[in-house]
Design a protein around this motif. Structure first.
Motif, short mmCIF file in Angstrom:
data_model
loop_
_atom_site.label_atom_id
_atom_site.label_comp_id
_atom_site.label_asym_id
_atom_site.label_seq_id
_atom_site.Cartn_x
_atom_site.Cartn_y
_atom_site.Cartn_z
N GLY A 106 -0.31 -6.66 -5.36
CA GLY A 106 -1.12 -7.41 -4.61
C GLY A 106 -1.38 -8.88 -5.26
O GLY A 106 -1.10 -9.97 -4.54
N ASN A 110 0.57 -12.32 -4.27
CA ASN A 110 -0.46 -13.12 -3.72
C ASN A 110 -0.41 -12.70 -2.08
O ASN A 110 -0.53 -13.49 -1.17
CB ASN A 110 0.05 -14.52 -3.45
N THR A 111 -0.75 -11.31 -1.92
CA THR A 111 -0.48 -10.79 -0.58
C THR A 111 -1.45 -9.68 -0.65
O THR A 111 -1.64 -9.08 -1.47
CB THR A 111 0.75 -10.34 -0.26
N PHE A 124 1.52 -3.61 2.95
CA PHE A 124 1.69 -5.13 2.68
C PHE A 124 2.78 -5.73 3.23
O PHE A 124 3.57 -5.17 3.64
CB PHE A 124 1.36 -5.07 1.10
N THR A 125 2.59 -6.85 3.32
CA THR A 125 3.87 -7.63 4.02
C THR A 125 4.25 -8.61 2.90
O THR A 125 3.68 -9.46 2.03
CB THR A 125 3.12 -8.47 5.14
N VAL A 126 5.68 -8.57 2.93
CA VAL A 126 6.35 -9.31 2.04
C VAL A 126 7.51 -10.24 2.83
O VAL A 126 8.41 -9.64 3.38
CB VAL A 126 7.05 -8.46 0.82
N SER A 128 7.60 -11.59 5.53
CA SER A 128 7.16 -11.42 6.98
C SER A 128 7.74 -10.07 7.27
O SER A 128 7.77 -9.68 8.43
CB SER A 128 7.98 -12.14 7.77
#
Length: 371
Positions: A106, A110-111, A124-126, A128
């Motif tokens: 995380g 930076n998400t 989590f999103t990476v 998009s």
């Protein structure tokens, strides 16, 4: 080193690591014992990202792009021997897979990392794309692949001797397979021969078939999915045990599993029934599934069943002298949250670790295997 470059490095690292020079397809996270930290696997199979990765098994060091190193058991990330980041925890090898604390992922990406308590997974999103990773306790992940036991289970004042095989689907290189005798639909053979032909650790009899003729081709009833291919069509009502390409397992009516198959999710499936347990409650209703035979509705006999426990654990069961309703009670007492009856009578059999626990009284047509 710029944070953006470091994030890029870890992103490549996340999708490119090898352990013992072999790809590992673990797709679940682990809650580490003692620290209670959530770890997620570094290795996710992907051909999208191309970066040189070298694994030094002796030193437990991976080198990325010929310059960056990360060592199992260390909190440091180095570039050409110089520390570029100190983590607040460290990577860990569990069952030959390298895991990293989700908190570090995380931060580095930076998400935000979200915890879905209902589904017991991190999200989590990476770039998009949404990633969802189911999470399990480390102690569960490390359980043996197969455990054999004979148990006594009391139902309605009667004690049943029950042969059980517990299967940990989270164990390395553990997969489920549906196979037919002699690799030929309509053929019959011993349960042991089916297991040995496919190097299976565990085997249990599966679908109903025409057991009372001497025809060279025996009719197998209801749906089969083998290696992602539908061999026979689903009956909408009959209960179906299925195994997905992502390692999930479930029991649903044929119509529901057909939808999952059409969406490309189902890898293996057997359709037998009736269903015994649903979400931890006994739900035997054979008439609603289309059964009319007294062998299913009321008579005692030799029985086989498959049960789903929590955390991707399975239990295969064989017993004798039980009605279907008594079998349902047995499965619930053994911890099954969901369970389904399999073909019974002389077909009932259970095989594990090279020998019979319950020997079938006849050759069978279809088996559910664990490799």
């Amino acid at each position: 080193m710029p944070k953006k470059a470091l994030i890029s490095l870890l992103f490549f690292f996340l999708f490119g690591i090898f352990v013992n020079s072999q790809a590992n397809a673990s797709s679940f996270g682990v809650i580490e014992g003692g620290t209670n930290r959530t770890l997620i696997p570094l290795r996710t199979v992907s051909d999208t990202f191309k970066v040189p990765v070298e694994w030094n098994n002796k030193k437990k060091v991976v080198m990325v792009n010929h310059q960056y190193t990360l060592t199992v058991g260390s909190k440091l990330i180095q570039e050409n021997g110089q520390v570029v980041r100190q983590m607040d925890s460290q990577p860990k090898i569990i069952n030959s897979t390298v895991y990293v604390p989700v908190r570090e992922i995380g931060f580095l990406f930076n998400t935000p990392i979200k915890w879905n308590n209902e589904k017991q997974q991190v999200e989590f999103t990476v770039n998009s794309s949404l990633y969802t990773i189911p999470v399990f306790r480390e102690a569960i992940v490390k359980k043996p692949k197969v455990q054999v036991a004979k148990k006594s289970v009391a139902v309605g004042g009667k004690n049943f001797s029950v042969n059980t095989v517990s299967v940990n689907l989270l164990a390395p290189n553990t997969t489920l397979h549906v196979e037919v005798a002699n690799n030929k639909m309509g053929s019959v053979g011993t349960l042991a021969s089916i297991a040995k032909n496919h190097n299976a650790k565990v085997a249990i009899n599966a679908n109903y078939f025409d057991a009372y003729t001497n025809n060279s081709v025996r009719t197998v009833y209801n749906a089969l999915v083998m290696n992602g291919k539908k061999i026979q069509e689903f009956d909408p009502k009959f209960s179906t045990f299925y195994y997905t390409k992502d390692g999930d397992i479930g029991i649903l009516p044929g119509a529901k599993v057909k939808e999952l198959y059409n969406q490309g999710h189902v890898e293996e499936a057997i359709q037998v029934g009736p269903r015994l347990v649903t979400n931890g409650s006994i739900t035997v209703n054979p008439i609603s599934e289309g059964f009319t035979s007294h062998k299913i509705l009321s008579s005692p006999g030799a029985r086989s069943a498959v049960g789903i426990l929590k955390n991707r654990q399975l239990i295969f069961v064989a017993t004798s002298g039980a009605t279907v309703e008594q079998l349902a009670s047995i499965m619930k007492q053994l911890g099954a949250t969901d369970a389904m009856n399999l073909d019974g009578g002389a077909s009932s059999g259970l095989y594990a670790n090279g020998k019979y626990l319950s020997t079938p009284g006849r050759n069978i047509a279809v088996a559910l295997l664990v490799k």
